[in-house]
Design a protein around this motif. Structure first.
Motif, PDB file in Angstrom:
ATOM      1  N   ILE A 275       5.554   6.856 -20.964  1.00  0.00           N
ATOM      2  CA  ILE A 275       6.527   7.765 -21.568  1.00  0.00           C
ATOM      3  C   ILE A 275       7.607   7.024 -22.308  1.00  0.00           C
ATOM      4  N   HIS A 276       7.629   5.693 -22.175  1.00  0.00           N
ATOM      5  CA  HIS A 276       8.743   4.947 -22.760  1.00  0.00           C
ATOM      6  C   HIS A 276       8.600   4.920 -24.278  1.00  0.00           C
ATOM      7  N   ASP A 277       9.518   5.521 -24.974  1.00  0.00           N
ATOM      8  CA  ASP A 277       9.451   5.584 -26.431  1.00  0.00           C
ATOM      9  C   ASP A 277      10.846   5.457 -27.006  1.00  0.00           C
ATOM     10  N   SER A 278      10.903   5.029 -28.243  1.00  0.00           N
ATOM     11  CA  SER A 278      12.205   4.782 -28.869  1.00  0.00           C
ATOM     12  C   SER A 278      12.688   5.956 -29.697  1.00  0.00           C
ATOM     13  N   LYS A 279      11.966   7.066 -29.670  1.00  0.00           N
ATOM     14  CA  LYS A 279      12.368   8.227 -30.467  1.00  0.00           C
ATOM     15  C   LYS A 279      12.540   9.458 -29.587  1.00  0.00           C
TER      16      LYS A 279
ATOM     17  N   MET B 150      12.009  14.203 -15.273  1.00  0.00           N
ATOM     18  CA  MET B 150      11.292  15.484 -15.286  1.00  0.00           C
ATOM     19  C   MET B 150       9.823  15.316 -14.928  1.00  0.00           C
ATOM     20  N   LYS B 151       9.227  14.184 -15.304  1.00  0.00           N
ATOM     21  CA  LYS B 151       7.817  13.959 -15.016  1.00  0.00           C
ATOM     22  C   LYS B 151       7.575  13.529 -13.566  1.00  0.00           C
ATOM     23  N   SER B 152       8.654  13.142 -12.875  1.00  0.00           N
ATOM     24  CA  SER B 152       8.486  12.640 -11.507  1.00  0.00           C
ATOM     25  C   SER B 152       7.952  13.712 -10.572  1.00  0.00           C
ATOM     26  N   GLY B 153       8.082  14.979 -10.931  1.00  0.00           N
ATOM     27  CA  GLY B 153       7.583  16.051 -10.080  1.00  0.00           C
ATOM     28  C   GLY B 153       6.176  16.483 -10.420  1.00  0.00           C
ATOM     29  N   GLU B 154       5.586  15.923 -11.483  1.00  0.00           N
ATOM     30  CA  GLU B 154       4.242  16.327 -11.894  1.00  0.00           C
ATOM     31  C   GLU B 154       3.190  15.636 -11.041  1.00  0.00           C
ATOM     32  N   GLU B 155       2.034  16.275 -10.931  1.00  0.00           N
ATOM     33  CA  GLU B 155       0.943  15.724 -10.127  1.00  0.00           C
ATOM     34  C   GLU B 155       0.332  14.493 -10.776  1.00  0.00           C
ATOM     35  N   ASP B 156       0.100  14.575 -12.080  1.00  0.00           N
ATOM     36  CA  ASP B 156      -0.553  13.456 -12.778  1.00  0.00           C
ATOM     37  C   ASP B 156       0.163  13.223 -14.106  1.00  0.00           C
TER      38      ASP B 156
ATOM     39  N   GLU C  94       0.851  -1.196   0.000  1.00  0.00           N
ATOM     40  CA  GLU C  94       0.000   0.000   0.000  1.00  0.00           C
ATOM     41  C   GLU C  94       0.886   1.244   0.000  1.00  0.00           C
ATOM     42  N   MET C  95       0.732   2.082  -1.038  1.00  0.00           N
ATOM     43  CA  MET C  95       1.535   3.302  -1.167  1.00  0.00           C
ATOM     44  C   MET C  95       0.628   4.472  -1.522  1.00  0.00           C
ATOM     45  N   ASN C  96       1.128   5.687  -1.241  1.00  0.00           N
ATOM     46  CA  ASN C  96       0.364   6.857  -1.648  1.00  0.00           C
ATOM     47  C   ASN C  96       0.602   7.128  -3.132  1.00  0.00           C
ATOM     48  N   THR C  97      -0.083   8.115  -3.664  1.00  0.00           N
ATOM     49  CA  THR C  97      -0.026   8.382  -5.113  1.00  0.00           C
ATOM     50  C   THR C  97       1.378   8.741  -5.564  1.00  0.00           C
ATOM     51  N   ALA C  98       2.065   9.575  -4.793  1.00  0.00           N
ATOM     52  CA  ALA C  98       3.415  10.007  -5.175  1.00  0.00           C
ATOM     53  C   ALA C  98       4.380   8.825  -5.192  1.00  0.00           C
ATOM     54  N   GLN C  99       4.242   7.924  -4.219  1.00  0.00           N
ATOM     55  CA  GLN C  99       5.132   6.765  -4.179  1.00  0.00           C
ATOM     56  C   GLN C  99       4.849   5.812  -5.320  1.00  0.00           C
ATOM     57  N   THR C 100       3.589   5.609  -5.635  1.00  0.00           N
ATOM     58  CA  THR C 100       3.224   4.746  -6.764  1.00  0.00           C
ATOM     59  C   THR C 100       3.799   5.292  -8.068  1.00  0.00           C
TER      60      THR C 100
ATOM     61  N   SER D  18       6.731   3.574 -10.519  1.00  0.00           N
ATOM     62  CA  SER D  18       6.470   3.350 -11.945  1.00  0.00           C
ATOM     63  C   SER D  18       7.537   4.008 -12.820  1.00  0.00           C
ATOM     64  N   LEU D  19       7.920   5.219 -12.472  1.00  0.00           N
ATOM     65  CA  LEU D  19       8.942   5.927 -13.245  1.00  0.00           C
ATOM     66  C   LEU D  19      10.316   5.273 -13.097  1.00  0.00           C
TER      67      LEU D  19
END
Length: 604
Positions: free
Chosen positions: A560-564, A549-555, A412-418, A422-423
């Protein structure tokens, strides 16, 4: 002439026995697929389970060496810990004694009625007929493999009968009786057991030969016991050979196999012969049979495991002392100690430990990318070998961190930890892929060196400019991650775009050189492959920094994983893009000084 015929018949029986055992074991492994291996390394969380599984698996595949070699592979790859492997190896030593009991079937004889139906000749014939039908006429591979198992069993039994028939006349030979009496000397018997098993590379085969000799009716306990003691040590030879290319833990696993039997040999030799000197056992002149040989082998192995089982932690420490880690290897393994299982229940602490371990991964990655690119300009075999070793280590980081983070997702984790977990999963995947491309660049450098492949000077100049850009990108990427520097992370995508454009431009230049005859087709293929790897490193670096960079965003968008490398509309992006485009301008070096991109591994 009679002696030559006897020896030839004995050797042919040994050959049939070994081939039958190999065919039966291979068939069993193929029928089981990867289930045996998977079961082996997943179900060994306690030493007792390891002993039970090692016994069961070895009883099935009929080879303690095969089980141990499999375990060495697991330990070598990091899927299994050394402590888990010790239990399995102890079990394998018990499991290999089961073969002796199976071989007792080959001595069932009968002249009529039910006894003739149960005779070895009848059983072998029926099993062989069924086996060849399955092998020749069935289309499914599983049925063919079952046929191989049955044929292997039949050939094994036939080999035992051939050996027994070959040595049967020896019961009347005074020379042979004198030789067996010589084996009653403990030292001579132990050496014979070690040497004979080392040559045959199978403990089961040596036990089989000993059982065949017992049908002469003149093999005593005093002669058989020291040979049985030496069999286990001799069986360690193929295992030690298999560990030559393994890492330190793989070598330790092989050494455990040797030490298990060596301790058993020394311990029971001292205890038994000391007691015999005092008490004078009356059974020393007892005539051995195939059944008593099998029983002696099993009792010796089970007793050894019972005595050594409580000392598994001590055995682990002993082999670690004998096969010591270098300072570099200790540093490599230190990060994995951060992933403490008990912290899983405390996500905030566990995530922090993951970041520290990922810092270690990024340092190793940065060094390996620089090391691999250095090989293009200055190939050294030891550096190439080091790239491949460190690539295995980076793969291990990805595996261990991935497993740890997946376990965290179940808590069980909060939203930021989840979001952070994932990132991180995205990032370690990007880092691992960068490591793969670094390894491929080193492989291309190795091929160029072996094939004496070379580029034109203009191609080298252009390649070194792109190489310099890739070095900067990987250095910025790793530093930004370790320092959690989002401002520095913004530089990676525009630099990646510059690298992608440069790679496309260089490919066009190559086509022009090819049309002028300045470059051959083989060189051009290598050139393009190296550029493709540069482009992939650029893309995965940009992807990893996008996660940061996205780790600081709310949602954030977690997909984001892309090859380009995609451009953005920000002023910072275009500012950095123009800066790097000017810095790594190919036209600026055409006709100027030659460029060589080299960088120390320990770059900060």
């Amino acid at each position: 002439m009679a002696i030559f015929s006897m020896v030839l018949s004995l050797l042919s029986g040994v050959a049939l026995f070994l081939f039958g055992m190999s065919l039966m074991g291979d068939g069993l492994k193929l029928v089981a697929g990867n289930k045996l291996e998977a079961f082996l390394y997943r179900m060994t969380n306690t030493p007792l389970k390891g002993v039970a599984l090692g016994t069961a698996v070895t009883s099935i595949i009929q080879s303690s060496s095969a089980t141990t070699v499999m375990v060495i592979g697991f330990v070598n790859s990091g899927m299994m810990k050394l402590k888990q492997a010790i239990g399995i190896i102890m079990g394998a030593n018990i499991g290999t004694s089961i073969t002796g009991w199976i071989l007792c079937l080959s001595y069932i004889q009968g002249s009529g009625g039910i006894a003739s139906i149960l005779s070895t000749a009848t059983i072998s014939a029926v099993v062989a007929i069924i086996g060849i039908i399955l092998r020749m006429f069935c289309k499914r591979s599983v049925h063919k493999n079952i046929g191989n198992i049955m044929l292997g069993f039949s050939i094994l039994m036939t080999g035992m009968q051939t050996m027994s028939g070959a040595v049967a006349p020896l019961r009347e030979s005074k020379v042979f009786i004198d030789m067996l009496t010589m084996f009653s000397n403990p030292l001579a018997g132990i050496l014979v057991g070690i040497l004979f098993t080392a040559v045959l590379q199978s403990a089961s085969a040596t036990v089989g030969v000993l059982q065949a000799l017992s049908v002469t009716g003149i093999l005593t306990f005093a002669s058989a016991f020291p040979i049985v003691l030496g069999i286990g040590v001799g069986a360690a030879c193929p295992v030690l050979i298999s560990a030559i290319g393994a890492n330190k833990n793989g070598k330790r696993t092989a050494l455990i196999y040797l030490m298990n039997d060596l301790f058993g040999l020394i311990m029971w030799s001292i205890i038994f012969y000391t007691a015999n000197a005092i008490v004078h056992f009356g059974f020393m002149d007892m005539i051995m049979t195939p059944v008593t040989i099998a029983a002696l082998n099993t009792v010796f192995r089970v007793a050894t495991v019972i005595v050594l089982f409580p000392f598994i932690p001590k055995l682990e420490k002993l082999v670690c002392m004998l096969v010591k880690d270098s300072a570099e290897e200790l540093e490599d393994e230190a990060d994995f100690d951060l992933l403490e299982e008990r912290l899983i229940n405390y996500p905030a602490l566990a995530i922090g430990q993951c970041h520290r371990a990922m810092n270690g991964m990024s340092k190793k990655l940065r060094k390996n990318v620089n090391r691999a690119m250095n090989l293009l300009n200055d190939y050294q075999q030891d550096k190439y070998d080091k790239v491949q070793r460190k690539e295995d280590l980076i793969d291990k980081y990805e595996s261990r961190l991935g497993d740890y983070l997946i376990q965290l997702t179940k808590r069980e984790m909060n939203t930021a930890q989840t979001r952070q977990v994932s990132l991180y999963l995205h990032t370690i995947n990007d880092f691992e892929r960068i490591g793969d491309h670094a390894s491929y660049i080193a492989h291309m450098a190795n091929e160029m060196h072996d094939n004496h492949t070379n580029f034109s000077q203009s191609a080298w100049d252009e390649l070194n400019i792109v190489m310099g850009a890739v070095r900067e990108e990987i250095n910025v990427t790793c530093n930004a991650f370790m320092k959690d520097d989002r401002e520095a992370a913004q530089r990676v995508a525009p630099l990646g775009a510059v690298i992608t454009n440069l790679c496309d431009e260089l490919k066009l230049h190559h086509v022009a050189r090819l049309s002028k005859g300045e470059c051959g087709l083989e060189e051009g293929t290598v050139f393009n492959d190296i550029l493709n790897s540069f482009g992939r490193i650029a893309a995965h670096s940009a992807s990893a920094m996008m996660a940061l960079m996205k780790s600081g965003e709310e949602d954030p968008d977690l997909h984001i994983h892309d090859s380009k490398v995609y451009p953005t509309d920000t002023m910072e992006y275009y500012s950095y893009f123009n800066e790097y485009r000017q810095k790594y301008d190919i036209d600026a070096v055409n006709g100027g000084d030659h460029v060589v991109s080299m960088e120390p591994e320990e770059v900060e």
